[in-house]
Scaffold this active site. Structure first.
Site, PDB file in Angstrom:
ATOM      1  N   GLU A 100       0.845  -1.210   0.000  1.00 39.11           N
ATOM      2  CA  GLU A 100       0.000   0.000   0.000  1.00 39.11           C
ATOM      3  C   GLU A 100       0.870   1.246   0.000  1.00 39.11           C
ATOM      4  O   GLU A 100       1.996   1.222   0.505  1.00 39.11           O
ATOM      5  CB  GLU A 100      -0.848   0.019   1.292  1.00 39.11           C
ATOM      6  N   ASP A 101       0.333   2.345  -0.516  1.00 39.28           N
ATOM      7  CA  ASP A 101       1.029   3.625  -0.402  1.00 39.28           C
ATOM      8  C   ASP A 101       0.857   4.206   1.003  1.00 39.28           C
ATOM      9  O   ASP A 101       1.798   4.681   1.614  1.00 39.28           O
ATOM     10  CB  ASP A 101       0.531   4.621  -1.469  1.00 39.28           C
ATOM     11  N   ASP A 104      -4.488   4.902   6.321  1.00 36.69           N
ATOM     12  CA  ASP A 104      -5.044   6.075   6.999  1.00 36.69           C
ATOM     13  C   ASP A 104      -6.052   5.551   8.024  1.00 36.69           C
ATOM     14  O   ASP A 104      -5.671   5.108   9.108  1.00 36.69           O
ATOM     15  CB  ASP A 104      -5.662   6.967   5.913  1.00 36.69           C
ATOM     16  N   THR A 105      -7.336   5.535   7.690  1.00 35.97           N
ATOM     17  CA  THR A 105      -8.323   4.986   8.634  1.00 35.97           C
ATOM     18  C   THR A 105      -8.166   3.467   8.788  1.00 35.97           C
ATOM     19  O   THR A 105      -8.567   2.895   9.795  1.00 35.97           O
ATOM     20  CB  THR A 105      -9.760   5.257   8.143  1.00 35.97           C
ATOM     21  N   GLY A 106      -7.621   2.826   7.769  1.00 38.71           N
ATOM     22  CA  GLY A 106      -7.465   1.363   7.797  1.00 38.71           C
ATOM     23  C   GLY A 106      -8.587   0.639   7.069  1.00 38.71           C
ATOM     24  O   GLY A 106      -8.535  -0.572   6.868  1.00 38.71           O
ATOM     25  N   LEU A 107      -9.580   1.387   6.643  1.00 39.78           N
ATOM     26  CA  LEU A 107     -10.756   0.816   5.979  1.00 39.78           C
ATOM     27  C   LEU A 107     -10.387   0.059   4.697  1.00 39.78           C
ATOM     28  O   LEU A 107     -10.888  -1.037   4.440  1.00 39.78           O
ATOM     29  CB  LEU A 107     -11.707   1.956   5.630  1.00 39.78           C
ATOM     30  N   THR A 108      -9.524   0.667   3.893  1.00 36.48           N
ATOM     31  CA  THR A 108      -9.125   0.046   2.629  1.00 36.48           C
ATOM     32  C   THR A 108      -8.411  -1.275   2.892  1.00 36.48           C
ATOM     33  O   THR A 108      -8.730  -2.297   2.284  1.00 36.48           O
ATOM     34  CB  THR A 108      -8.187   0.991   1.840  1.00 36.48           C
ATOM     35  N   LYS A 132      -0.627   6.769   8.769  1.00 38.00           N
ATOM     36  CA  LYS A 132      -1.171   7.825   9.646  1.00 38.00           C
ATOM     37  C   LYS A 132      -1.673   7.107  10.897  1.00 38.00           C
ATOM     38  O   LYS A 132      -2.874   6.803  11.019  1.00 38.00           O
ATOM     39  CB  LYS A 132      -2.325   8.545   8.959  1.00 38.00           C
ATOM     40  N   ASP A 160      -2.054  11.021  -4.599  1.00 33.96           N
ATOM     41  CA  ASP A 160      -2.659  12.073  -5.415  1.00 33.96           C
ATOM     42  C   ASP A 160      -3.601  12.983  -4.646  1.00 33.96           C
ATOM     43  O   ASP A 160      -4.175  12.610  -3.628  1.00 33.96           O
ATOM     44  CB  ASP A 160      -3.477  11.425  -6.532  1.00 33.96           C
TER      45      ASP A 160
END
Ligand code: XMP
Ligand code: MG
Length: 180
Positions: A100-101, A104-108, A132, A160
């Protein structure tokens, strides 16, 4: 100051640091996966620069494949994860390194992980360039992190802002989050 679309960004992590840290992670993976014939599974679009940089230093037999998901709308998580290209079937019985790049929230990651597990890989490890950490509300096992960053919007090195800014070699951070 760097302007992307209508926003100002400043440099957060210079390319030299990104390259050095990415090479270190690749060396760890060369050791950990020496006899495992892993398949690297990149999460598009954001992973493409990081995965390419990492691959320059991977010296073991391995393969690469991609899945594509979308969760971010402009500068924030939409709270939903849309799958655009599914998990390839050839991960069955394989040692998978998810790339992964940014987490963040971890959802993905949670969503990709759930779909990946349905294909019955032998093992899964997670590599992300950026984390994050304070924004991640979902318990996740992340095996390799390039850099832990604060909870501000970043672009560059594949990441992006509305599709722009992926071509910068440095990681840039929005200069005034309050006005964004
Ligand atoms: P979640 O919240 O699901 O987010 O962990 C992961 C995906 O959202 C994108 N993302 C960002 N993209 N700058 C970006 O350019 C950011 O600061 C940012 N935070 C999250 C990214 O695609 C990641 O895969
Ligand atoms: Mg993205």
């Amino acid at each position: 100051m760097i302007t992307i679309k209508n926003k100002q960004f400043v440099r957060l992590i210079p390319k030299e640091k990104i390259q050095a840290r990415t090479a270190e992670i690749a060396q760890d993976l060369n050791t950990a996966y020496a006899d495992k014939n892993p398949i690297f599974l990149g999460v598009l679009n954001g992973c493409f620069m990081f995965l390419a940089e990492m691959f320059k230093h991977i010296e073991i037999p391995c393969q690469v494949s991609f899945t594509k998901v979308q969760s971010y709308e402009s500068m924030q998580s939409s709270g939903k994860v849309l799958e655009l290209i599914g998990i390839p079937e050839d991960v069955k019985g394989r040692h998978v390194v998810l790339v992964e790049d940014i987490i963040d929230t971890g959802l993905t990651m949670q969503s990709v992980m759930a779909k990946l597990k349905l294909q019955k890989p032998s093992s899964i490890s997670v590599v992300t360039l950026l984390h994050k950490a304070a924004a991640t509300k979902i318990p996740l096992q992340i095996d390799h992190v390039g850099f832990v960053i604060e909870n501000n919007f970043v672009v560059g090195f594949g990441l992006d802002f509305d599709g722009y800014g992926r071509n910068y070699e440095d990681i840039l951070v929005v200069s005034d989050q309050a006005n964004s």
